[in-house]
Design a protein around this motif. Structure first.
Motif, PDB file in Angstrom:
ATOM      1  N   TYR A 147       0.784  -1.226   0.000  1.00 21.41           N
ATOM      2  CA  TYR A 147       0.000   0.000   0.000  1.00 21.41           C
ATOM      3  C   TYR A 147       0.824   1.288   0.000  1.00 21.41           C
ATOM      4  CZ  TYR A 147      -3.532  -3.466   0.900  1.00 21.41           C
ATOM      5  OH  TYR A 147      -4.346  -4.581   0.804  1.00 21.41           O
ATOM      6  N   GLU A 200      -7.594   5.883  -0.916  1.00 19.29           N
ATOM      7  CA  GLU A 200      -7.305   7.224  -0.408  1.00 19.29           C
ATOM      8  C   GLU A 200      -8.554   7.955   0.068  1.00 19.29           C
ATOM      9  OE1 GLU A 200      -3.422   7.964  -3.306  1.00 19.29           O
ATOM     10  OE2 GLU A 200      -5.123   9.322  -3.437  1.00 19.29           O
ATOM     11  N   TYR A 222       2.290   3.859  -2.477  1.00 14.73           N
ATOM     12  CA  TYR A 222       2.035   4.228  -3.878  1.00 14.73           C
ATOM     13  C   TYR A 222       2.950   5.390  -4.266  1.00 14.73           C
ATOM     14  CZ  TYR A 222      -0.418   5.864  -8.035  1.00 14.73           C
ATOM     15  OH  TYR A 222      -0.732   6.265  -9.315  1.00 14.73           O
ATOM     16  N   GLN A 228      -6.327   2.689  -5.948  1.00 12.50           N
ATOM     17  CA  GLN A 228      -5.615   3.658  -5.126  1.00 12.50           C
ATOM     18  C   GLN A 228      -6.534   4.795  -4.688  1.00 12.50           C
ATOM     19  OE1 GLN A 228      -2.708   3.361  -3.806  1.00 12.50           O
ATOM     20  NE2 GLN A 228      -2.550   5.378  -2.892  1.00 12.50           N
TER      21      GLN A 228
END
Length: 569
Positions: free
Chosen positions: A85, A381, A87, A377
């Protein structure tokens, strides 16, 4: 003469016996030749730190680095072996790390990082070391991941272990013992050990060998009788503070019942009273208010405070729908940029506050395969921010198939509150052949396949409250197929007006009818209270969270009776 021949023969025999005896003894003796580092570590590269993860020497495109006695790991190594996780946005030089409840952003060489937009200070920054890859201090990683690392400066070896797994250890039981390249005493020596030297044990092999790793980080094989007892070591996870769970699943009676409200313009908000007539047992309304407007990440909004006030006064929650308008290019431009994702998130949070929403329903369709990673992603987020604000987060997904695998329901299901299966449009508006909107087999397969990826408590089954009338016109031997969507009542009236005898089709669990007019064939697989009941039974039988219907205003009154009977009793 004969005597001398005999002597020679005896001497030759003795020599031959000696030769074979020598080689027999040599063959019986262990090999004590030291293996070189390239033989011990197959991925060894001179001048680079060798990385050992548990019992594997791994190959890395980017080597770990030391700066001012601080160890940094490259993000690609972290993603593959420690935590997926992290990125890295190479273009915008920004690293984002997401947990269940946190979004942490870091800039290269900047000591300030942001946790859910709150600035904090790092003890050390992330770095790029003149490459395109981000490097993260290992001490930062260990705050969130169950690992431990140890560096052997003499051999330039870094070992990484997972401390949330049970592992085994043992001690050398003899004065001299050897780790070897292979399970044979004739193989070369990896390392010579002494009594009480400690090892990690990874595998017990037939014929009395075990796979081990020494304190120095070297991996190989030892004779089992060279070791003492093998002990199980259980993890101690107290060093990591578990994140609190945000429980935003609003309490409802029975299973949850949602209906989308398809609103195309602001004025349509004024007709919600009419659309609610005859509705029973509903918990949540999801108006289609928000969408990505352009490649800059601006949000189009047709929300209404009056709508929310009225709907809530009737006892319903409001989970506004946020969509991408099926636009692949705009979706790519926005989701592939860290800055634009953040811009979108801030706008959605503001809109949720302005309209006093209870939840956000994310409906991104027609996402390109290569943009799947950006979509996931984005969900990782936006979800912590929405949950922190007390909002329920749901994501609409297609029924699983090869062409929708990039939506990665498994990862989405880990963070959001609900995954809603759009179990309809089996045959859609532009289909080349006529057919059911949602046959029972299509719905059941979509549900069961989703349950292989998402836990049942988070799954909601999407239902069609509409039907398509199919028009088949043959010209020069070619059948042209078009269709039009109808509400349930209008669909039934259309069939009745044309004196169609509807017949229940048990294969699809729907009534079917057709008629001909001016050489044009019209066909319909009808959605009504009976077909919806068959689909709701699947939700009950599979113990999922509930159902969601597309769209309010299209369902017959009797459908709401069915939903009350199955979901609320």
């Amino acid at each position: 003469m004969r005597k001398s021949v005999k002597v020679v023969m005896v001497l030759m025999l003795i020599a031959l016996i000696g030769f074979f005896a020598y080689h027999y003894i040599i063959d019986m003796l262990p090999n004590f030749e030291q293996a070189n580092i390239e033989e011990i570590l197959p991925k060894y590269q001179k001048g680079r730190i060798s990385v050992i993860v548990e019992d594997r020497n791994i190959e890395t495109d980017y080597s770990p680095e030391f700066v001012d006695e601080v160890l940094y790991l490259p993000v690609n190594l972290i993603n593959e072996y420690i935590d997926p996780y992290y990125y890295w946005d190479e273009k915008e030089v920004t690293l984002t790390y997401t947990t269940k409840n946190k979004v942490i952003r870091m800039k290269n060489d900047d000591l300030t990082y942001f946790v859910n937009n709150e600035p904090l200070q790092l003890d050390m920054p992330i770095k790029t070391f003149k490459t395109d890859m981000a490097y993260v201090p290992v001490d930062f990683i260990m705050q969130f991941s169950h690992i431990q690392s140890e560096y052997n400066k003499d051999l330039n070896i870094l070992t990484i272990d997972y401390v949330d797994n049970k592992y085994q250890t043992s001690n050398v039981a003899k004065e001299k013992a050897y780790i070897r390249i292979d399970t044979s005493e004739k193989s070369k020596v990896v390392e010579k050990l002494s009594t009480n030297d400690q090892l990690r044990v990874y595998e017990q092999i037939p014929d009395g060998w075990v796979k081990v790793r020494s304190k120095s980080g070297l991996i190989g094989y030892m004779k089992r009788n060279d070791l003492g007892a093998i002990k199980d070591i259980y993890p101690n996870l107290e060093k990591l503070q578990e994140e609190p769970e945000y429980n935003n699943n609003k309490n409802v009676e029975g299973l949850i019942n949602i209906a989308w409200d398809n609103i195309g313009h602001i004025d349509a908000n004024n007709y919600i009273k009419d659309r609610l007539e005859g509705v029973k047992g509903l918990d949540v309304i999801s108006p289609t208010w928000f969408s990505i407007k352009n490649s800059e990440g601006d949000i189009s909004n047709i929300g209404s405070n009056e709508y929310v006030k009225y709907v809530k006064s009737q006892g319903y929650q409001v989970w506004a729908l946020f969509k991408n308008e099926f636009n692949k290019k705009i979706t790519h431009d926005v989701l592939s940029s860290t800055e634009k994702r953040e811009k979108v998130i801030k706008q959605i949070l503001a809109l949720a506050s302005i309209y006093n929403l209870d939840g956000i329903n994310i409906d991104f369709e027609n996402v390109a395969k290569e943009d799947g990673v950006y979509f996931v992603q984005f969900i990782r987020e936006i979800t912590p921010y929405l949950k922190e604000q007390g909002l329920v987060v749901s994501v609409d997904t297609y029924v699983p198939s090869a062409w929708t695998a990039h939506y990665n329901r498994t990862e989405i299901g880990k963070v959001v509150d609900y995954v809603i299966i759009m179990a309809y449009d089996e045959h859609w508006s532009t289909s080349e052949e006529s057919g059911s909107v949602a046959s029972i087999g299509f719905v059941e397969n979509g549900l069961l396949d989703t349950l292989k990826e998402v836990q049942k408590e988070k799954v909601i089954l999407g239902l069609p409250y509409y039907t398509r009338l199919w028009r088949e016109e043959e010209t020069d031997g070619i059948v042209n197929v078009t269709s039009k969507a109808y509400s349930m009542d209008r669909a039934r009236k259309k069939m009745d007006d044309n004196d169609v005898e509807l017949v229940w089709n048990d294969d699809v669990k729907q009534y079917y009818g057709d008629y001909k007019e001016d050489n044009i064939v019209y066909k319909m697989w009808l959605e009504d209270e009976r077909s919806i009941e068959e689909k709701v039974k699947l939700a009950i039988d599979n113990e999922i969270a509930g159902v969601s219907g597309w769209t309010i205003g299209l369902a017959k009154d009797k459908v709401w009776d069915v939903l009350v009977d199955y979901l609320k009793k």
